[in-house]
Enzyme design. Structure first.
Site, short mmCIF file in Angstrom:
data_model
loop_
_atom_site.label_atom_id
_atom_site.label_comp_id
_atom_site.label_asym_id
_atom_site.label_seq_id
_atom_site.Cartn_x
_atom_site.Cartn_y
_atom_site.Cartn_z
N ARG A 1 0.86 -1.23 -0.14
CA ARG A 1 -0.03 -0.03 0.13
C ARG A 1 0.99 1.19 -0.01
NH1 ARG A 1 -4.03 2.29 4.85
NH2 ARG A 1 -2.21 3.44 5.32
N TYR B 1 -3.48 11.84 7.42
CA TYR B 1 -3.76 10.55 8.06
C TYR B 1 -3.41 9.49 6.87
CZ TYR B 1 -6.84 7.06 10.07
OH TYR B 1 -7.04 5.95 10.55
N ASP C 1 -5.05 3.69 -0.15
CA ASP C 1 -5.99 4.10 0.59
C ASP C 1 -6.62 5.71 0.62
OD1 ASP C 1 -8.18 4.19 2.66
OD2 ASP C 1 -6.82 3.05 4.45
N HIS D 1 -8.98 6.83 2.68
CA HIS D 1 -9.72 7.24 3.86
C HIS D 1 -10.74 8.00 3.95
CE1 HIS D 1 -5.10 6.10 4.99
NE2 HIS D 1 -5.50 5.30 5.75
N GLU E 1 -8.89 2.07 -1.98
CA GLU E 1 -9.62 1.73 -0.86
C GLU E 1 -10.31 2.85 -0.33
OE1 GLU E 1 -8.42 0.36 3.63
OE2 GLU E 1 -7.01 0.06 2.10
N GLU F 1 -13.68 -1.86 6.07
CA GLU F 1 -13.04 -1.90 7.43
C GLU F 1 -13.77 -1.35 8.60
OE1 GLU F 1 -9.81 1.54 8.02
OE2 GLU F 1 -9.36 0.50 6.34
N ARG G 1 -13.68 -5.53 3.14
CA ARG G 1 -12.66 -5.25 4.23
C ARG G 1 -12.74 -5.57 5.41
NH1 ARG G 1 -8.17 -3.98 4.39
NH2 ARG G 1 -8.09 -2.10 5.10
N GLU H 1 -4.38 -7.31 4.67
CA GLU H 1 -3.32 -6.43 5.30
C GLU H 1 -2.52 -6.83 6.52
OE1 GLU H 1 -3.77 -1.87 6.62
OE2 GLU H 1 -5.72 -3.00 6.86
N TRP I 1 -18.40 14.76 4.96
CA TRP I 1 -19.15 13.89 3.72
C TRP I 1 -19.31 12.45 4.32
CZ3 TRP I 1 -21.75 16.52 0.58
CH2 TRP I 1 -20.99 17.54 0.21
#
Length: 403
Positions: free
Chosen positions: A147, A159, A211, A213, A237, A263, A284, A340, A403
């Site tokens: 990743r 992040y 990712d 996020h 992701e 996740e 995930r 992962e 959002w």
């Protein structure tokens, strides 16, 4: 056989972990992971005040019945606290069941579908060049999938990117939530350059993932997915928040980049429309947060009908109990995609001795009866709980990103 005792163990050998231990009247025991990053003590209270009292005296081999009793009997269903608590019970009971059978967990689930489990590592850098060096380090260590996350010019802290190059990424980095500044336009303009550089240096054989996020709107995510198509990502992701499952339908119309999400999911119902409409390619959800092995089997079975593969979340804020159980699940599940892997600290590995091993970019499952992970309760007491929080994002004008 009856459940005679059950109790929680909270320890922080690098990260905060909540472990549930269930002990039978015949001396057999099992452990489950109940960690919910940033809300650990809420799950402890739920277990100790509401779940554990109902378990005493029950037959630990009635896993299915106990799962439904805890899920349907509470009236207030789903949610991360409830499902993490149920997952810990479920994981511990499967551990007991496999020990009684004298089998490693994957055998009890149905046996091996594969000999090894491909994992992906995390490469981050404050800029593209530093990130490429981290990708190279992972390749040297044998990873076949990485990743890739890099800092964005004009954004001080992101992040998903380690604060210092070469150090492990730690998301929960403050007592109360830190506030990061975010710019969608700068991010969107920068990410394609990152993957152009990755492919130029490492070629096409390396699997690369990214990712987002949850930081984009659907049309922004569609743009990103389309612009990185030439670089053939393994997946993109969490490109948008998944509360609105239909948002992924819009993204799917515009890009062939594979999509992964889940996740933060707690149940099959969080993913049902995504799977049935084939809006995603990888699910995930984790054993710890999505109701344990019993419920995750149902999610995986539904996903398999629609060509969706598993890609379990595996950060350092899920304990080796979850990771060990996940490796057994990965070894068995027919529609496996990838796992992962963020290595735990040496202190964590000492508190949670385990029999799985990393080898040439893959996990090799252990053969110990149960899920193969234990806990050293004496050592665990040396690492007391300390509150740690994930950051939040604000736009450059101060608006909380929502959002």
């Amino acid at each position: 056989m009856k459940i005679e005792q059950a109790y929680t163990i909270v320890t922080s050998p690098g990260r905060n972990f909540v472990t549930l231990k269930i002990v039978t009247d015949q001396g057999e025991y099992g452990i489950g992971d109940a960690t919910l990053n940033g809300r650990e003590m809420a799950v402890v209270a739920y277990l100790e005040e509401h779940v554990i009292p109902t378990l005493i005296g029950r037959d630990p081999q009635r896993i299915e019945d106990i799962w439904h009793y805890l899920y349907r009997g509470a009236y207030w269903r789903r949610g991360p606290v409830t499902m993490s608590a149920i997952a810990a019970v479920d994981m511990a009971l499967w551990d007991i069941k496999a020990k009684l059978a004298g089998m490693p967990l994957y055998q009890l689930l149905g046996g091996k579908s594969r000999d090894r489990v491909m994992v992906y590592g995390h490469a981050t850098g404050r800029d593209i060049e530093a990130c490429l060096e981290e990708v190279a380090r992972h390749v040297d260590e044998g990873y076949k999938a990485v990743r890739v996350q890099a800092g964005v010019p004009g954004i001080a802290s992101i992040y998903g990117v380690a604060k210092k190059d070469g150090e492990p990424y730690e998301p929960a980095d403050s007592d109360l939530p830190a506030e990061h500044v975010w710019s969608t336009s700068k991010y969107l303009n920068h990410v394609p350059k990152l993957f152009a550089a990755v492919r130029e240096r490492f070629g096409e054989d390396l699997h690369v993932l990214h990712d987002v996020h949850h930081r984009l709107t659907p049309i922004e995510a569609a743009r990103l997915g389309k612009e990185v198509e030439p670089y053939h990502l393994f997946w993109l992701e969490d490109c948008v928040p998944a509360e609105n499952q239909e948002a992924f339908g819009l993204i799917r119309q515009h890009t062939t980049t594979p999509l992964a999400v889940g996740e933060v999911f707690n149940s099959l119902y969080d993913a049902k429309a995504l799977i049935e409409n084939q809006w995603i390619d990888y699910i995930r959800a984790t054993l710890t947060h999505a109701g344990g092995i019993t419920h995750m089997r149902r999610i995986a079975d539904l996903a398999g009908l629609y060509h969706v593969r598993t890609g379990f979340h595996g950060p350092t804020d899920l304990s080796p109990v979850c990771l060990g159980s996940a490796i057994h699940f990965d070894t068995w599940v027919p529609n496996f995609g990838i796992q992962e892997y963020m290595p735990h600290t040496s202190a964590t590995d000492q508190v949670f001795p385990h029999d799985y091993r990393f080898e040439d970019g893959h996990f090799i499952v252990g053969e110990t009866p149960g899920h193969g992970v234990d806990i050293d309760e004496t050592l665990a007491k040396q690492y007391p709980y300390k509150r740690a929080s994930l950051p939040v994002n604000r736009l450059e004008d101060g608006t909380l990103w929502h959002w």
